[in-house]
Design a protein around this motif. Structure first.
Motif, PDB file in Angstrom:
ATOM      1  N   PRO A 111       0.792  -1.348  -0.141  1.00 12.41           N
ATOM      2  CA  PRO A 111      -0.111  -0.392   0.146  1.00 12.41           C
ATOM      3  C   PRO A 111       0.767   1.316   0.080  1.00 12.41           C
ATOM      4  N   ILE A 112       0.469   2.500  -0.451  1.00 12.12           N
ATOM      5  CA  ILE A 112       1.183   3.242  -0.545  1.00 12.12           C
ATOM      6  C   ILE A 112       0.316   4.487  -0.022  1.00 12.12           C
ATOM      7  N   ARG A 113       0.531   4.944   0.926  1.00 11.85           N
ATOM      8  CA  ARG A 113      -0.211   5.393   2.148  1.00 11.85           C
ATOM      9  C   ARG A 113      -0.617   6.933   1.219  1.00 11.85           C
ATOM     10  N   ARG A 114       0.688   7.866   0.742  1.00  9.95           N
ATOM     11  CA  ARG A 114       0.147   8.994  -0.091  1.00  9.95           C
ATOM     12  C   ARG A 114       1.362   9.325  -1.219  1.00  9.95           C
ATOM     13  N   VAL A 115       1.125   9.842  -2.444  1.00 12.84           N
ATOM     14  CA  VAL A 115       1.514  10.431  -3.567  1.00 12.84           C
ATOM     15  C   VAL A 115       2.162  11.688  -2.831  1.00 12.84           C
ATOM     16  N   VAL A 116       3.306  11.407  -2.799  1.00  9.84           N
ATOM     17  CA  VAL A 116       4.099  13.528  -2.402  1.00  9.84           C
ATOM     18  C   VAL A 116       4.250  14.240  -3.493  1.00  9.84           C
ATOM     19  N   TYR A 117       4.623  13.403  -4.874  1.00 11.53           N
ATOM     20  CA  TYR A 117       5.184  14.206  -5.833  1.00 11.53           C
ATOM     21  C   TYR A 117       4.939  12.889  -6.911  1.00 11.53           C
ATOM     22  N   ASP A 118       4.008  13.727  -7.773  1.00 14.45           N
ATOM     23  CA  ASP A 118       3.368  12.387  -9.393  1.00 14.45           C
ATOM     24  C   ASP A 118       4.446  13.048 -10.383  1.00 14.45           C
ATOM     25  N   GLU A 119       4.567  12.361 -11.367  1.00 10.20           N
ATOM     26  CA  GLU A 119       5.379  12.806 -12.389  1.00 10.20           C
ATOM     27  C   GLU A 119       5.678  13.610 -12.237  1.00 10.20           C
ATOM     28  N   ALA A 120       4.366  14.826 -12.756  1.00  8.45           N
ATOM     29  CA  ALA A 120       4.396  15.734 -13.601  1.00  8.45           C
ATOM     30  C   ALA A 120       5.175  16.697 -12.668  1.00  8.45           C
ATOM     31  N   THR A 121       4.759  16.726 -11.777  1.00 12.05           N
ATOM     32  CA  THR A 121       5.030  17.381 -10.332  1.00 12.05           C
ATOM     33  C   THR A 121       6.615  17.239 -10.571  1.00 12.05           C
ATOM     34  N   ILE A 122       7.695  16.178 -10.728  1.00 13.01           N
ATOM     35  CA  ILE A 122       8.568  16.012 -10.826  1.00 13.01           C
ATOM     36  C   ILE A 122       9.290  16.544 -12.077  1.00 13.01           C
ATOM     37  N   ALA A 123       8.725  16.366 -13.037  1.00 16.79           N
ATOM     38  CA  ALA A 123       9.179  16.564 -14.165  1.00 16.79           C
ATOM     39  C   ALA A 123       9.160  18.059 -14.832  1.00 16.79           C
ATOM     40  N   ALA A 124       8.119  19.452 -14.066  1.00 22.20           N
ATOM     41  CA  ALA A 124       8.244  19.905 -13.841  1.00 22.20           C
ATOM     42  C   ALA A 124       9.395  20.732 -13.137  1.00 22.20           C
ATOM     43  N   ARG A 125       9.824  20.148 -12.229  1.00 19.38           N
ATOM     44  CA  ARG A 125      10.401  21.538 -11.165  1.00 19.38           C
ATOM     45  C   ARG A 125      12.017  20.605 -11.821  1.00 19.38           C
ATOM     46  N   VAL A 126      12.224  19.615 -12.312  1.00 18.63           N
ATOM     47  CA  VAL A 126      12.976  19.075 -12.846  1.00 18.63           C
ATOM     48  C   VAL A 126      13.817  19.946 -14.203  1.00 18.63           C
ATOM     49  N   ARG A 127      12.689  20.388 -14.901  1.00 24.10           N
ATOM     50  CA  ARG A 127      13.100  21.295 -16.503  1.00 24.10           C
ATOM     51  C   ARG A 127      13.701  22.753 -15.678  1.00 24.10           C
ATOM     52  N   ALA A 128      13.146  23.278 -14.628  1.00 25.07           N
ATOM     53  CA  ALA A 128      13.753  24.454 -14.195  1.00 25.07           C
ATOM     54  C   ALA A 128      14.282  24.995 -13.638  1.00 25.07           C
ATOM     55  N   LEU A 129      14.879  23.450 -12.654  1.00 24.85           N
ATOM     56  CA  LEU A 129      16.183  23.166 -11.920  1.00 24.85           C
ATOM     57  C   LEU A 129      17.060  23.566 -13.004  1.00 24.85           C
ATOM     58  N   GLY A 130      16.981  22.209 -14.716  1.00 26.19           N
ATOM     59  CA  GLY A 130      17.985  22.195 -15.521  1.00 26.19           C
ATOM     60  C   GLY A 130      17.844  23.996 -16.035  1.00 26.19           C
ATOM     61  N   HIS A 131      16.940  25.021 -16.043  1.00 30.27           N
ATOM     62  CA  HIS A 131      17.131  25.619 -16.076  1.00 30.27           C
ATOM     63  C   HIS A 131      18.104  26.675 -15.150  1.00 30.27           C
ATOM     64  N   GLU A 132      18.534  26.560 -14.555  1.00 27.82           N
ATOM     65  CA  GLU A 132      18.598  27.383 -13.819  1.00 27.82           C
ATOM     66  C   GLU A 132      20.140  27.277 -12.818  1.00 27.82           C
ATOM     67  N   ILE A 133      20.023  25.940 -13.710  1.00 24.83           N
ATOM     68  CA  ILE A 133      21.929  25.295 -13.756  1.00 24.83           C
ATOM     69  C   ILE A 133      22.646  25.822 -15.187  1.00 24.83           C
ATOM     70  N   THR A 134      21.819  26.158 -15.849  1.00 22.36           N
ATOM     71  CA  THR A 134      22.263  26.453 -16.718  1.00 22.36           C
ATOM     72  C   THR A 134      22.689  27.608 -16.925  1.00 22.36           C
ATOM     73  N   ARG A 135      21.832  28.656 -16.869  1.00 26.73           N
ATOM     74  CA  ARG A 135      22.156  29.762 -16.082  1.00 26.73           C
ATOM     75  C   ARG A 135      22.951  30.546 -15.400  1.00 26.73           C
ATOM     76  N   ALA A 136      23.287  29.451 -14.225  1.00 27.38           N
ATOM     77  CA  ALA A 136      24.584  29.427 -13.393  1.00 27.38           C
ATOM     78  C   ALA A 136      26.199  29.533 -13.476  1.00 27.38           C
ATOM     79  N   TYR A 137      25.615  28.521 -14.654  1.00 19.30           N
ATOM     80  CA  TYR A 137      27.552  28.241 -15.529  1.00 19.30           C
ATOM     81  C   TYR A 137      27.691  28.414 -16.617  1.00 19.30           C
ATOM     82  N   PRO A 138      27.831  29.724 -16.397  1.00 10.64           N
ATOM     83  CA  PRO A 138      28.173  30.203 -18.515  1.00 10.64           C
ATOM     84  C   PRO A 138      28.618  29.584 -19.189  1.00 10.64           C
ATOM     85  N   ASP A 139      30.298  29.606 -18.027  1.00 13.66           N
ATOM     86  CA  ASP A 139      30.863  29.511 -18.804  1.00 13.66           C
ATOM     87  C   ASP A 139      31.738  28.560 -18.027  1.00 13.66           C
ATOM     88  N   GLY A 140      33.613  27.585 -18.045  1.00 16.96           N
ATOM     89  CA  GLY A 140      34.006  26.386 -17.990  1.00 16.96           C
ATOM     90  C   GLY A 140      33.307  25.230 -18.582  1.00 16.96           C
TER      91      GLY A 140
END
Ligand code: IMP
Ligand code: MG
Length: 182
Positions: free
Chosen positions: A14-43
Motif C-alpha cells: 500500500p502507498i499511503r500517499r503520492v507526495v510528488y507525482d510524475e508531472a510535478t517532478i518533471a516540471a521542477r526538474v526542467r526548471a532546475l535544469g534551466h537554473e543550472i544552465t544559467r548558473a554556469y555560463p562558462d567553464g
C-alpha cells in the motif's frame, strides 16, 4: 496528494500517499535544469551523481541542462536496510574524472541529516575544483545549512520517501513518482 490504487511496481504494497507525482517532478526538474544552465555560463561542468539514489534524478536533470557537461559518479555507504541515518560515511568509489579547474556539481537525491554531504565536501574540495556546489532533489531541512547547497528541487516532509531513485532496502527505486508507503 491522492491515495492511489495498489501499484504492481510496488509489489502491491500500500502507498499511503503520492507526495510528488510524475508531472510535478518533471516540471521542477526542467526548471532546475534551466537554473543550472544559467548558473554556469562558462567553464567545464562535471555532474557527480551520488549513487545509487540519484541515478533517476541525474538522468532527467542532465537532459534539461542546455550546455556542455560531463557525468561521473560517487558511491558512499548508506543506511543499509534501515530508515534512520547511520553514523560514519564511507566512500566506496570516488570520481575517476579530473576535478581540478572544473565546476563540480554534486547531484544528490535527498538530504536528511546532511552527514553524507558534509563529509564529502572537504574531500572533493581537496581535488582543486574551480567551484563546488550541490543540487539536491529533496531537502528535509533537518540538516544544518550546507553552504554549497545551491539548487534544491523540493522541501520534503519529514517522512521516509521512496521512488524516483529513492529506496527502502533497495525496493521502490523505479517508481516514477515519490511516495510515502503505508
Ligand atoms: P543523510 O546523510 O542523513 O543526509 O542521508 C542522505 C542519504 O540517505 C540519501 O542520499 C538517501 O540515500 C538516504 N535517505 C535519506 N532520507 C531518505 C528517505 O526519506 N528515503 C530514502 N532514502 C533516504
Ligand atoms: Mg538510500
Amino acid at each position: 496528494m491522492s491515495s492511489p490504487p495498489a501499484d504492481p511496481r510496488a509489489g502491491n504494497r500500500p502507498i499511503r500517499r503520492v507526495v510528488y507525482d510524475e508531472a510535478t517532478i518533471a516540471a521542477r526538474v526542467r526548471a532546475l535544469g534551466h537554473e543550472i544552465t544559467r548558473a554556469y555560463p562558462d567553464g567545464d561542468l562535471l555532474l557527480v551523481g551520488l549513487l545509487k539514489g540519484s541515478f533517476v534524478f541525474l538522468a532527467d536533470l542532465a537532459r534539461n541542462i542546455e550546455r556542455p557537461l560531463a557525468v561521473d559518479f560517487l558511491v558512499a555507504s548508506s543506511y543499509g536496510s534501515g530508515t534512520v541515518s547511520g553514523g560514519e560515511v564511507r566512500l566506496l568509489y570516488e570520481p575517476a574524472s579530473r576535478l581540478a579547474d572544473r565546476h563540480i556539481l554534486l547531484v544528490e537525491d535527498i538530504i536528511d541529516s546532511g552527514r553524507t554531504l558534509a563529509s564529502l565536501m572537504d574531500r572533493l574540495r581537496s581535488r582543486g575544483p574551480r567551484s563546488l556546489a550541490v543540487c539536491a532533489l529533496l531537502d528535509k531541512r533537518i540538516a544544518p545549512p550546507l553552504p554549497e547547497l545551491r539548487f534544491v528541487g523540493f522541501t520534503a516532509p519529514p517522512a521516509f520517501l521512496v521512488g524516483y531513485g529513492l529506496d527502502h532496502a533497495e525496493d521502490f527505486r523505479h517508481l516514477p513518482y515519490i511516495a510515502e508507503m503505508g
